[in-house]
Write a protein that holds these residues in place. Structure first.
Motif, PDB file in Angstrom:
ATOM      1  N   LEU A 148       0.821  -1.210   0.000  1.00 20.28           N
ATOM      2  CA  LEU A 148       0.000   0.000   0.000  1.00 20.28           C
ATOM      3  C   LEU A 148       0.856   1.261   0.000  1.00 20.28           C
ATOM      4  O   LEU A 148       0.492   2.272  -0.598  1.00 20.28           O
ATOM      5  CB  LEU A 148      -0.934   0.002   1.213  1.00 20.28           C
ATOM      6  CG  LEU A 148      -2.088  -1.001   1.199  1.00 20.28           C
ATOM      7  CD1 LEU A 148      -3.032  -0.725   2.361  1.00 20.28           C
ATOM      8  CD2 LEU A 148      -2.860  -0.959  -0.115  1.00 20.28           C
TER       9      LEU A 148
ATOM     10  N   ARG B  23      -2.255   9.408   0.391  1.00 20.70           N
ATOM     11  CA  ARG B  23      -3.657   9.014   0.484  1.00 20.70           C
ATOM     12  C   ARG B  23      -3.854   7.720   1.246  1.00 20.70           C
ATOM     13  O   ARG B  23      -4.919   7.471   1.803  1.00 20.70           O
ATOM     14  CB  ARG B  23      -4.265   8.877  -0.918  1.00 20.70           C
ATOM     15  CG  ARG B  23      -4.456  10.185  -1.648  1.00 20.70           C
ATOM     16  CD  ARG B  23      -5.056   9.955  -3.007  1.00 20.70           C
ATOM     17  NE  ARG B  23      -6.381   9.364  -2.921  1.00 20.70           N
ATOM     18  CZ  ARG B  23      -7.021   8.830  -3.965  1.00 20.70           C
ATOM     19  NH1 ARG B  23      -6.444   8.803  -5.144  1.00 20.70           N
ATOM     20  NH2 ARG B  23      -8.220   8.326  -3.819  1.00 20.70           N
ATOM     21  N   ILE B  24      -2.845   6.862   1.269  1.00 21.21           N
ATOM     22  CA  ILE B  24      -3.040   5.544   1.874  1.00 21.21           C
ATOM     23  C   ILE B  24      -2.127   5.358   3.077  1.00 21.21           C
ATOM     24  O   ILE B  24      -1.702   4.257   3.392  1.00 21.21           O
ATOM     25  CB  ILE B  24      -2.837   4.428   0.826  1.00 21.21           C
ATOM     26  CG1 ILE B  24      -3.498   4.790  -0.487  1.00 21.21           C
ATOM     27  CG2 ILE B  24      -3.476   3.119   1.313  1.00 21.21           C
ATOM     28  CD1 ILE B  24      -3.321   3.779  -1.570  1.00 21.21           C
TER      29      ILE B  24
ATOM     30  N   GLY C  45      -6.483   4.831   7.640  1.00 20.22           N
ATOM     31  CA  GLY C  45      -7.135   3.568   7.306  1.00 20.22           C
ATOM     32  C   GLY C  45      -7.784   2.879   8.487  1.00 20.22           C
ATOM     33  O   GLY C  45      -7.090   2.448   9.420  1.00 20.22           O
TER      34      GLY C  45
ATOM     35  N   ARG D 114      -8.941  11.065   2.052  1.00 19.52           N
ATOM     36  CA  ARG D 114      -7.894  10.087   2.376  1.00 19.52           C
ATOM     37  C   ARG D 114      -8.391   8.910   3.219  1.00 19.52           C
ATOM     38  O   ARG D 114      -7.748   7.860   3.245  1.00 19.52           O
ATOM     39  CB  ARG D 114      -6.739  10.775   3.107  1.00 19.52           C
ATOM     40  CG  ARG D 114      -5.987  11.774   2.241  1.00 19.52           C
ATOM     41  CD  ARG D 114      -4.850  12.437   3.000  1.00 19.52           C
ATOM     42  NE  ARG D 114      -4.111  13.340   2.133  1.00 19.52           N
ATOM     43  CZ  ARG D 114      -3.080  14.067   2.527  1.00 19.52           C
ATOM     44  NH1 ARG D 114      -2.672  13.990   3.792  1.00 19.52           N
ATOM     45  NH2 ARG D 114      -2.462  14.858   1.691  1.00 19.52           N
TER      46      ARG D 114
ATOM     47  N   HIS E 159      -9.981   5.584   4.366  1.00 12.56           N
ATOM     48  CA  HIS E 159     -10.240   4.359   3.609  1.00 12.56           C
ATOM     49  C   HIS E 159     -10.367   3.184   4.583  1.00 12.56           C
ATOM     50  O   HIS E 159     -10.032   3.285   5.760  1.00 12.56           O
ATOM     51  CB  HIS E 159      -9.122   4.089   2.603  1.00 12.56           C
ATOM     52  CG  HIS E 159      -7.763   3.930   3.227  1.00 12.56           C
ATOM     53  ND1 HIS E 159      -6.966   5.001   3.570  1.00 12.56           N
ATOM     54  CD2 HIS E 159      -7.053   2.821   3.584  1.00 12.56           C
ATOM     55  CE1 HIS E 159      -5.829   4.569   4.102  1.00 12.56           C
ATOM     56  NE2 HIS E 159      -5.863   3.253   4.129  1.00 12.56           N
TER      57      HIS E 159
ATOM     58  N   ARG F 141      -9.174  -0.665   5.486  1.00 15.93           N
ATOM     59  CA  ARG F 141      -8.162  -1.706   5.282  1.00 15.93           C
ATOM     60  C   ARG F 141      -8.788  -3.009   5.752  1.00 15.93           C
ATOM     61  O   ARG F 141      -8.942  -3.222   6.949  1.00 15.93           O
ATOM     62  CB  ARG F 141      -6.891  -1.389   6.073  1.00 15.93           C
ATOM     63  CG  ARG F 141      -6.176  -0.157   5.582  1.00 15.93           C
ATOM     64  CD  ARG F 141      -4.888   0.097   6.325  1.00 15.93           C
ATOM     65  NE  ARG F 141      -4.118   1.085   5.593  1.00 15.93           N
ATOM     66  CZ  ARG F 141      -2.801   1.073   5.457  1.00 15.93           C
ATOM     67  NH1 ARG F 141      -2.097   0.114   6.034  1.00 15.93           N
ATOM     68  NH2 ARG F 141      -2.178   2.005   4.765  1.00 15.93           N
TER      69      ARG F 141
ATOM     70  N   ARG G 101     -12.796   4.603  -0.222  1.00 18.15           N
ATOM     71  CA  ARG G 101     -12.064   3.523  -0.883  1.00 18.15           C
ATOM     72  C   ARG G 101     -11.868   2.317   0.046  1.00 18.15           C
ATOM     73  O   ARG G 101     -11.709   2.481   1.252  1.00 18.15           O
ATOM     74  CB  ARG G 101     -10.711   4.034  -1.382  1.00 18.15           C
ATOM     75  CG  ARG G 101     -10.840   4.971  -2.581  1.00 18.15           C
ATOM     76  CD  ARG G 101      -9.590   5.772  -2.843  1.00 18.15           C
ATOM     77  NE  ARG G 101      -9.351   6.717  -1.757  1.00 18.15           N
ATOM     78  CZ  ARG G 101      -8.272   6.697  -0.985  1.00 18.15           C
ATOM     79  NH1 ARG G 101      -7.336   5.797  -1.171  1.00 18.15           N
ATOM     80  NH2 ARG G 101      -8.127   7.577  -0.015  1.00 18.15           N
TER      81      ARG G 101
ATOM     82  N   TYR H  84      -9.587  -1.164   0.525  1.00 19.32           N
ATOM     83  CA  TYR H  84      -8.394  -1.920   0.133  1.00 19.32           C
ATOM     84  C   TYR H  84      -8.401  -3.271   0.833  1.00 19.32           C
ATOM     85  O   TYR H  84      -8.415  -3.341   2.070  1.00 19.32           O
ATOM     86  CB  TYR H  84      -7.115  -1.142   0.483  1.00 19.32           C
ATOM     87  CG  TYR H  84      -6.938   0.088  -0.364  1.00 19.32           C
ATOM     88  CD1 TYR H  84      -6.303   0.031  -1.598  1.00 19.32           C
ATOM     89  CD2 TYR H  84      -7.448   1.307   0.067  1.00 19.32           C
ATOM     90  CE1 TYR H  84      -6.161   1.162  -2.382  1.00 19.32           C
ATOM     91  CE2 TYR H  84      -7.312   2.446  -0.718  1.00 19.32           C
ATOM     92  CZ  TYR H  84      -6.666   2.366  -1.933  1.00 19.32           C
ATOM     93  OH  TYR H  84      -6.536   3.487  -2.711  1.00 19.32           O
TER      94      TYR H  84
ATOM     95  N   GLU I  33      -7.228  -2.080  -4.300  1.00 23.53           N
ATOM     96  CA  GLU I  33      -8.527  -1.443  -4.162  1.00 23.53           C
ATOM     97  C   GLU I  33      -9.591  -2.303  -4.811  1.00 23.53           C
ATOM     98  O   GLU I  33      -9.387  -2.849  -5.909  1.00 23.53           O
ATOM     99  CB  GLU I  33      -8.511  -0.055  -4.795  1.00 23.53           C
ATOM    100  CG  GLU I  33      -9.775   0.740  -4.553  1.00 23.53           C
ATOM    101  CD  GLU I  33      -9.668   2.175  -5.031  1.00 23.53           C
ATOM    102  OE1 GLU I  33     -10.660   2.920  -4.890  1.00 23.53           O
ATOM    103  OE2 GLU I  33      -8.593   2.554  -5.554  1.00 23.53           O
TER     104      GLU I  33
END
Length: 249
Positions: free
Chosen positions: A100, A107-108, A113, A174, A176, A178, A219, A221, A239
């Motif tokens: 990642l 962003r990741i 996350g 940003r 997301h 996980r 998003r 992931y 993703e």
């Protein structure tokens, strides 16, 4: 925190190796001023061990005060996650999936996350986040998770109002998921479990008199197995399609 005879290694948000020493009741180490704990340099941890010596109960002591925490003993990152969150899973493996950190470093970043765990118990799927023991509090968990991420120092010394607005905008773009899901769990099942619409903060757009977007997708992931997990938290992921959104209308 990974304890070795000659070093103490921190991983996840960053990787840093430092020297440490310990007595039967205290651990001492120092960190560079630009790493972790703000500008803290010298740190003392008062601790005790559980009867089985598989859990360390500690208290960080530094110039800002005290903070209690627990550490679980584990041989690797996945074993730690199993113990910490009570869900066992066997991650899928795909050598073509990238780390990642290599996809987009800003962003990741791990700090943005929220971890989600999906596994099996007696042939039934069970799911939870790192904040709740089930998936039904997803919207609340997202809000709580974001609230814990504080705005950093702005290089141009912008007013606090502008700094906070930009921080909220960055959080929406940003943030997301996980997802640590068992290899038997399909991508479609993951997205179905993570179906959620969260009311986005429009203060930034209102202040600069710009119409906010209708939605910004959250998003997702999916995390894959890799050898790095044997000794730290470096994760590979890709993703997958999402139906989760920050909604502004």
């Amino acid at each position: 925190m990974h304890f070795y005879p000659d070093s103490l290694v921190f991983t996840e948000e960053f990787t840093e190796s430092v020297e440490w020493n310990a007595t039967k009741s205290a651990i001492d180490f120092s960190l560079p001023s630009n790493m972790w704990l703000d500008s803290i340099k010298n740190v003392t941890v008062n601790y005790s061990l559980s009867k089985k010596k598989d859990t360390l109960f500690g208290t960080f002591i530094n110039m800002y005060g005290e903070k209690k925490f627990n550490l679980l003993k584990a041989d690797n990152y996945i074993e730690y996650l199993h113990k910490r969150y009570g869900i066992k899973f066997s991650l899928p493996k795909n050598d073509s999936v990238k780390y990642l950190r290599d996809l987009n470093s800003l962003r990741i970043r791990p700090i943005y996350g929220l971890k989600v765990f999906i596994g099996y118990s007696r042939d039934s799927i069970i799911a939870r986040t790192e904040l709740s023991d089930n998936i039904h509090n997803l919207e609340s968990d997202i809000k709580t998770f974001k609230e814990r991420i504080k705005p950093g120092e702005h290089p141009m010394n912008e007013p606090k109002e502008i700094l906070n607005d930009e921080h909220r905008k960055l959080l929406d773009s940003r943030f997301h998921f996980r997802v640590f899901a068992d290899k038997k769990v399909s991508d479609e099942t993951i997205t179905n479990y993570l179906y959620v619409n969260v009311k986005g903060d429009t203060s930034f757009y209102n202040r600069i008199n710009i119409k906010p977007p209708e939605t910004i997708p959250i998003r997702i992931y999916r995390i894959y197995d890799n050898n790095e997990m044997d000794y730290n938290s470096e994760v590979k992921g890709k993703e997958i399609k999402t139906i989760a959104n920050n909604v502004y209308n």
